[in-house]
Motif scaffolding. Structure first.
Motif, short mmCIF file in Angstrom:
data_model
loop_
_atom_site.label_atom_id
_atom_site.label_comp_id
_atom_site.label_asym_id
_atom_site.label_seq_id
_atom_site.Cartn_x
_atom_site.Cartn_y
_atom_site.Cartn_z
N TRP A 38 44.22 42.14 46.57
CA TRP A 38 44.50 42.11 44.58
C TRP A 38 43.97 43.60 44.27
CZ3 TRP A 38 47.94 38.11 44.02
CH2 TRP A 38 47.96 36.88 44.76
N LEU A 39 44.72 43.91 43.62
CA LEU A 39 44.19 45.11 43.22
C LEU A 39 44.76 44.92 40.99
CD1 LEU A 39 43.22 47.77 42.56
CD2 LEU A 39 45.41 48.73 43.36
N VAL A 40 43.29 44.49 40.94
CA VAL A 40 43.01 44.38 39.37
C VAL A 40 42.80 45.20 38.32
CG1 VAL A 40 42.10 43.31 37.60
CG2 VAL A 40 42.20 42.32 40.07
N THR A 41 43.93 45.88 37.71
CA THR A 41 44.43 46.80 36.72
C THR A 41 44.66 47.09 35.61
OG1 THR A 41 47.35 47.28 37.17
CG2 THR A 41 45.94 48.02 38.76
N GLY A 42 44.60 48.24 35.32
CA GLY A 42 44.46 48.33 32.79
C GLY A 42 43.93 48.86 32.89
N PRO A 43 43.59 49.54 31.69
CA PRO A 43 43.05 50.53 30.61
C PRO A 43 41.30 49.67 31.05
CG PRO A 43 44.87 49.98 29.53
CD PRO A 43 45.11 48.88 30.74
N ALA A 44 40.98 50.99 30.25
CA ALA A 44 38.83 50.30 30.28
C ALA A 44 38.74 49.15 28.88
CB ALA A 44 38.19 51.62 29.53
N GLY A 45 38.23 48.67 29.81
CA GLY A 45 38.42 47.21 28.83
C GLY A 45 39.13 45.67 28.55
N CYS A 46 39.96 46.19 29.99
CA CYS A 46 40.74 45.07 29.95
C CYS A 46 40.55 44.04 30.86
CB CYS A 46 42.13 45.66 30.60
SG CYS A 46 42.24 45.82 32.31
N GLY A 47 39.30 44.64 30.87
CA GLY A 47 38.49 43.28 32.50
C GLY A 47 39.20 43.34 33.26
N LYS A 48 39.63 44.29 33.89
CA LYS A 48 39.41 44.37 35.52
C LYS A 48 38.38 44.19 36.15
CE LYS A 48 40.50 49.01 35.35
NZ LYS A 48 39.72 49.06 33.61
N SER A 49 36.98 44.28 35.71
CA SER A 49 35.27 43.72 36.85
C SER A 49 35.09 41.89 36.41
CB SER A 49 34.47 44.65 35.85
OG SER A 49 34.47 46.14 36.32
N THR A 50 34.93 41.99 34.96
CA THR A 50 35.47 40.03 34.74
C THR A 50 36.00 39.57 36.01
OG1 THR A 50 34.38 40.86 32.72
CG2 THR A 50 35.41 38.57 33.49
N VAL A 51 37.57 40.14 35.58
CA VAL A 51 38.63 38.85 36.64
C VAL A 51 38.76 39.57 37.75
CG1 VAL A 51 40.86 39.17 36.94
CG2 VAL A 51 40.11 39.67 34.40
N ALA A 52 37.94 40.00 38.07
CA ALA A 52 38.42 40.48 40.05
C ALA A 52 37.08 39.85 40.82
CB ALA A 52 37.75 41.72 40.16
N ALA A 79 37.82 37.23 43.42
CA ALA A 79 37.32 36.94 44.21
C ALA A 79 36.68 36.33 44.89
CB ALA A 79 36.19 38.84 45.06
N THR A 80 35.33 35.25 43.90
CA THR A 80 34.56 33.80 44.34
C THR A 80 36.09 33.08 44.07
OG1 THR A 80 33.13 35.27 42.83
CG2 THR A 80 33.29 32.55 43.02
N GLY A 91 37.96 42.30 59.57
CA GLY A 91 38.49 40.65 59.39
C GLY A 91 38.43 40.10 58.65
N ASN A 92 38.31 40.52 57.21
CA ASN A 92 38.33 40.03 56.06
C ASN A 92 39.77 39.92 56.09
OD1 ASN A 92 35.75 39.66 54.72
ND2 ASN A 92 35.75 41.97 55.62
N HIS A 93 39.76 37.85 55.42
CA HIS A 93 41.44 37.46 55.10
C HIS A 93 42.17 38.53 53.73
CE1 HIS A 93 38.63 34.35 53.11
NE2 HIS A 93 40.15 34.67 52.38
N GLY A 94 41.02 39.14 53.26
CA GLY A 94 41.42 39.58 52.00
C GLY A 94 40.39 40.59 51.35
N VAL A 95 40.78 40.81 50.26
CA VAL A 95 40.01 41.78 49.44
C VAL A 95 40.50 41.87 47.93
CG1 VAL A 95 41.30 43.70 50.20
CG2 VAL A 95 38.94 43.77 49.14
N VAL A 96 39.48 41.70 46.89
CA VAL A 96 40.04 41.74 45.70
C VAL A 96 39.52 43.60 45.36
CG1 VAL A 96 39.31 41.21 43.39
CG2 VAL A 96 40.14 39.42 45.22
#
Ligand code: ADP
Ligand code: 6PG
Length: 222
Positions: free
Chosen positions: A48-62, A66-67, A117-122
């Motif tokens: 799951w790749l969270v994209t968009g310009p600086a400040g769009c909230g990538k880190s917040t959403v990701a 992931a949690t 062995g992870n079932h996915g990654v963000v």
């Protein structure tokens, strides 16, 4: 399928060698219906790749996603070489050449987590241009069977300008937002592995939408 031809640094040479994306990479997963609450329930592995310009909230959403999915989280900002950080800290936008190795590193790190062995990654990565997204789209060549999904966060430039301006302690200043919008290539309709999210709403509204669309993506391919 054989890996695509690549430049010495591992970057696919051009779009004619990057075939996969929308059609060849299935966009979804067979799940038991509890997949979103517990990613371990899914049959397939996912990036799951969270994209968009600086400040769009990538880190917040990701981080929240992931949690929720119980998957590791890769912060794209941590994979820039020092020279890139220095450029951005000085208000100088990166060039394509500055970004290639970074994009490859993010793809490799994602594949490494899947191989482990992870079932996915963000992960987070601005992936502003289609050719940048295409670099990540070859991940299934290296981790066969993995499903790749982009979560594209969008809002007007003025909104992101305010958010970056208010953010503390980050090398990316508000002076960089305009350059991001000037090169941004929003995902096109044929990029069917993309979920688009309007992030001009509250964090709670954004997250509710993200989780609903992630779940729908998984269920639609059941
Ligand atoms: N939906 C939202 N509404 C208001 N502020 C937000 C929202 N999402 C994120 N923010 C804030 O905006 C800033 C940028 O978010 P961040 O996750 O760092 O974006 P990115 O990783 O895309 O640069 C942070 O200070 C964050 O707390
Ligand atoms: O949080 C942010 O402001 C962005 O995530 C930022 O830190 C990112 O590293 C740059 O966007 C660099 O890459 P690009 O110039 O390719 O966007």
């Amino acid at each position: 399928m054989a890996p695509p031809k690549s430049l010495p640094n591992g970057i696919p040479t051009s779009s004619n060698t990057v075939q996969p994306a929308p059609a060849a990479v299935p966009n979804g997963v067979t799940s038991t219906g509890t997949a979103v609450q517990d990613g371990a329930e899914t049959k397939h592995k996912h990036i799951w790749l969270v994209t968009g310009p600086a400040g769009c909230g990538k880190s917040t959403v990701a981080k929240a996603l992931a949690t929720h999915l119980n998957m590791p989280y890769i912060e794209g900002d941590e994979f820039h070489p020092p020279a890139n950080i220095e450029k951005m800290s000085n208000g100088i936008p990166l060039t394509d050449a500055d970004r290639w190795d970074w994009l490859t590193a993010l793809r490799q790190e994602s594949v490494r987590h899947i191989d482990a062995g992870n079932h996915g990654v963000v992960l987070t990565c601005s992936a502003l241009k289609r050719k940048y997204r295409d670099v990540i789209r070859v991940a299934p060549y290296f981790a066969p069977g993995v499903f790749l999904h982009f979560i594209y966060l969008h809002a007007p430039e003025e909104v992101l300008l305010k958010r970056v301006g208010a953010r503390q302690g980050h090398y990316m200043g508000a002076n960089m937002v305009h350059s991001q919008f000037s090169i941004l290539e929003p995902p096109m309709e044929d990029e069917t592995d993309v979920i688009s999210i309007d992030v001009s709403r509250t964090p709670q509204e954004v997250m509710d939408d993200v989780l609903a669309q992630v779940q729908q993506t998984m269920e639609s391919d059941e």
